[in-house]
Design an enzyme around this catalytic site. Structure first.
Site, PDB file in Angstrom:
ATOM      1  N   ALA B  49      -0.250   6.747  12.518  1.00 51.97           N
ATOM      2  CA  ALA B  49       0.218   5.675  13.399  1.00 51.97           C
ATOM      3  C   ALA B  49      -0.229   5.961  14.825  1.00 51.97           C
ATOM      4  CB  ALA B  49       1.742   5.569  13.333  1.00 51.97           C
ATOM      5  N   LYS B 110       8.835  18.525  22.371  1.00 47.23           N
ATOM      6  CA  LYS B 110       9.845  19.374  23.034  1.00 47.23           C
ATOM      7  C   LYS B 110      10.878  18.551  23.781  1.00 47.23           C
ATOM      8  CE  LYS B 110       6.415  19.971  26.554  1.00 47.23           C
ATOM      9  NZ  LYS B 110       5.283  19.564  25.709  1.00 47.23           N
ATOM     10  N   VAL B 137       7.356  24.499  21.095  1.00 44.94           N
ATOM     11  CA  VAL B 137       7.412  25.589  22.074  1.00 44.94           C
ATOM     12  C   VAL B 137       6.247  26.551  21.847  1.00 44.94           C
ATOM     13  CG1 VAL B 137       8.806  27.435  23.067  1.00 44.94           C
ATOM     14  CG2 VAL B 137       9.933  25.465  22.019  1.00 44.94           C
ATOM     15  N   GLY B 139       2.977  26.491  21.497  1.00 45.06           N
ATOM     16  CA  GLY B 139       1.828  26.238  20.641  1.00 45.06           C
ATOM     17  C   GLY B 139       1.810  27.034  19.354  1.00 45.06           C
ATOM     18  N   ILE B 141       2.142  30.146  18.786  1.00 42.24           N
ATOM     19  CA  ILE B 141       2.953  31.367  18.693  1.00 42.24           C
ATOM     20  C   ILE B 141       4.173  31.106  17.806  1.00 42.24           C
ATOM     21  CG2 ILE B 141       4.201  33.107  20.004  1.00 42.24           C
ATOM     22  CD1 ILE B 141       2.581  32.267  22.462  1.00 42.24           C
ATOM     23  N   ASP B 206       8.907  20.707  31.934  1.00 40.58           N
ATOM     24  CA  ASP B 206       8.366  21.079  30.625  1.00 40.58           C
ATOM     25  C   ASP B 206       8.935  22.431  30.188  1.00 40.58           C
ATOM     26  OD1 ASP B 206       5.939  21.005  28.547  1.00 40.58           O
ATOM     27  OD2 ASP B 206       5.914  22.983  29.506  1.00 40.58           O
ATOM     28  N   LYS B 210      11.555  23.571  26.977  1.00 40.08           N
ATOM     29  CA  LYS B 210      11.246  24.643  26.027  1.00 40.08           C
ATOM     30  C   LYS B 210      12.312  25.729  26.031  1.00 40.08           C
ATOM     31  CE  LYS B 210       6.259  23.837  26.361  1.00 40.08           C
ATOM     32  NZ  LYS B 210       5.045  24.191  27.148  1.00 40.08           N
TER      33      LYS B 210
END
Lengths: 447, 447
Positions: B49, B110, B137, B139, B141, B206, B210
């Protein structure tokens, strides 16, 4: 906490009450409420099996202690079996029986998982229960779960790191204090960081078991521990560590599991081919600027590289009772959750992999040799390099009276070519001794 | 591969085809066989979508593209919904509907999880399906899984790290190139590392989302993002970065979630008390020797400290399409496995926590102020420190003609006392300007 309250208590049998088992028992006995509040499961210590049940274990009620691991593990009131005895016998038969009886198993036994992980995994899958072993590799670092779950779909290219604290302590001490291997080993033994018989650590046997387990997870295969190429640190000379330092490197015992066919696989492929890998343990020169260079003492650190995840590093306490017990507790909570939800943990697919012969690996090398200080010697040595196509990146000559010491760094070369070069060099009359022969890590791209 | 062959195909709806969504679709379309071989589950892209369905998406067949996210998410043939649209609207209502329809949800959003994670988690638990958000959070990791599962029973004391690549790039550029905040921001925008409106990054919004998510996982609570103490990097001066460097520190935007009651809880306790925590985002001085000091550009790194696990660090690519898609894929395989085994993922217990007022936090401070260069000024300033019990660790004075610049490092002090000191100092006639006011990270133990 409603969901937790609805769950019944999970009864845990702990086999072995050494450093790790003792720390785990203490957590289960002293902090059951805290664990329940955080994890949402109630864990109850059902019993502890030890070799000498009559010896007092401070903090563990005597009525929980038994000398009969097998009976405890098969007790119908036990829900999960935690094995922290170590070694193959009797752990293997006890865990086989526990799995066959439908009990999930959590173990920190790297030797057992490296040797019999495939059989135990099959038994767990057949019984529909968990076999979990986060604590078998790198203590508290959540490396097994990262490879098994987080990176389940990832095309993992390489796992490389420091997974043995004893050898890391010895190497750090040799570098920092300029002492010999034997002196550093004695110091480690004095501090209780090395065993009286240090063979398993210094010969890389411990690291080999761990990297076999990591290779199995990273490449989704059963990697036989016998197929790990293994070189320890016995006989490593202080002089090579000192020269490495001068050249900008530290010497570390590295555990490496890598795909050797990266770049040879078409980007868009119909199916995943049989992966070709190299799994090995050996000392190597690591550049000062590399994060692994600063990993000291009993800390462990492991790099994981994959096609889409890029570069990851996990770092933490790789040994010690409490950190390793922390890893066991994480697995135990997994197993307990799976018991209450009814779904067992996942099985890792078992692919076939092939191993690239060690002679076909490519890396840069550090070479240190003593030669007679005469005209023509450098020419003869250089000719041997040239004959086998090994290109020299840098050379340093140090006078030693009648003799000279030559220290080479090569460009990236086939290992077989380097070995053949050294064979030729050893035949030269003017060459007294070829001393340090060490790989340089992470220089694959220097050409 | 027998177990995999027995499983049916899991059909995946992907909402959003930006950097991450596009990378994920490519993996699902190009490497379904490889993923199946590694993970043991067959993932099939059921549809994508997007906001502008008529725009061509190279590599994605046109018939899979739709402009109607809600219909795709509720399509009965879809097994799992992946949301990578970002923002609250329409993601929230679409995912609520998907969960209500019994579909597991994987998201990298997030903002949504920080604002509505509690409601969505409840909806997932009620429906008995997964809500997974590793990609929200840091990427690639595997931090969410580590906190949620590996450390499920752990008494986590602190999570501290660098979780925003844009601000880390700006701070690194200011330090390396000696440029102003505005110049570094422009450079980041030119390179596509900062958005035209950089507010979410540079104001710490941001990072706050997180760290609220991380606090929720670490302390097993719903931590409201509004309760995160937030200070961004806007207006940070090059001069303070330069002085910090001279003093042995780098300036980093840190996200911190920590227990503030550690040491106040009895070792052996009847039950886990209501944890008291501090959750915040602010720039801070980090010692050059600290591993976080060397984290550059878009890399992220997070320390986790706990009672038994000790210190762990996870490091890797915190942003970018492919690394973030790698995290989504790990969750997707989890959800697919849970569908086939019948057991949903676990719910994290939701405890009540209290927040320690920011004035009651204790750390060391860097303070930079311009004063008139007159007799008595230092005495007046020092008296203000003394009045509030703030102890000075070091002071440097730099002459500026008529004025002088004073740079202080304090010992660990209550934040309220430092604020009161600064209020007093600002009242002094001889003080022209109080400039840099920055916390020093990790110096709690210096007393």
């Amino acid at each position: 906490m409603e969901s937790a309250a609805a769950k019944s208590t999970v009864r845990v049998a702990v086999l072995g009450a050494g450093n790790v088992g003792g720390a785990l028992c203490k957590m289960l006995l002293d902090d059951a409420d805290g664990i329940e509040a955080r994890a949402g499961v109630r864990l109850e210590l059902a019993g502890v099996a030890v070799a000498h049940p009559s010896r007092a274990r401070p903090g563990i009620p005597q009525e929980l202690i038994t000398g009969d691991a097998k009976s405890l593990a098969s007790d119908p009131s036990v829900d999960v079996v935690v094995e922290l005895i170590g070694g193959i016998d009797p752990a293997f038969v006890v865990l086989e029986a526990a799995l066959a009886a439908g009990k999930p198993v959590v173990t920190g036994n790297k030797e057992l998982i490296a040797a019999h992980g495939a059989e135990l995994s099959r038994a767990a899958t057949e019984a529909g229960v968990d076999l979990l072993y986060e604590a078998a590799v790198a203590g508290a670092i959540p490396l097994v779960r990262a490879l098994r779950d987080s990176l389940a779909g990832e095309n993992v290219w390489r796992v490389m790191g420091i997974v043995n604290g004893t050898t890391n302590f010895i190497l750090t001490t040799m570098a920092d204090e300029g002492v010999t291997y034997e002196e550093a080993l004695s110091e480690a033994q004095r501090l209780g960081l090395a065993e009286r018989d240090p063979t398993a650590d210094v010969e890389g046997i411990d690291a080999a078991a761990k990297v076999a387990i990591l290779a199995g997870l990273a490449f989704r295969c059963d990697f036989p521990v016998e197929d790990v190429h293994r070189e320890g640190i016995v006989g490593l000379r202080g002089i090579d560590i000192a020269f490495a330092d001068k050249l900008g490197y530290v010497v570390k015992l590295l555990a490496v599991a890598e795909r050797t066919d990266v770049g040879e696989i078409p980007k868009s492929r119909e199916s995943d081919p049989v992966p070709e890998v190299s799994v090995r343990v050996h000392p190597a020169l690591v550049a000062h600027s590399h994060p692994l260079a600063s990993v000291r003492g009993s800390f462990n650190a492991v790099f994981v590289e994959g096609e889409t995840c890029g570069e990851l590093m996990l770092y933490g306490r790789g040994a010690g009772g409490a950190p390793t017990a922390s890893a066991v507790l994480g697995d135990l909570i997994d197993a307990a959750n799976h018991l209450s939800t009814g779904g067992p943990g996942r099985a890792v697919p078992r692919r076939t992999v092939s191993t690239r012969p060690i002679d076909d690996l490519r890396c840069a090398w550090y070479l240190n040799m003593d030669v007679l200080d005469r005209p023509g010697v450098l020419g003869a040595v250089a000719t041997a390099f040239g004959t086998h196509g090994v290109s020299i990146r840098s050379m340093e000559q140090v006078g030693l009276g009648e003799e000279a010491r030559l220290i080479f760094l090569t460009h990236v070369a086939r290992e077989g070519a380097v070995r053949a070069t050294l064979d030729d060099i050893r035949q030269l009359d003017m060459v007294e001794h070829v001393g340090g022969v060490l790989r340089v890590a992470g220089d694959e791209e220097d050409e």
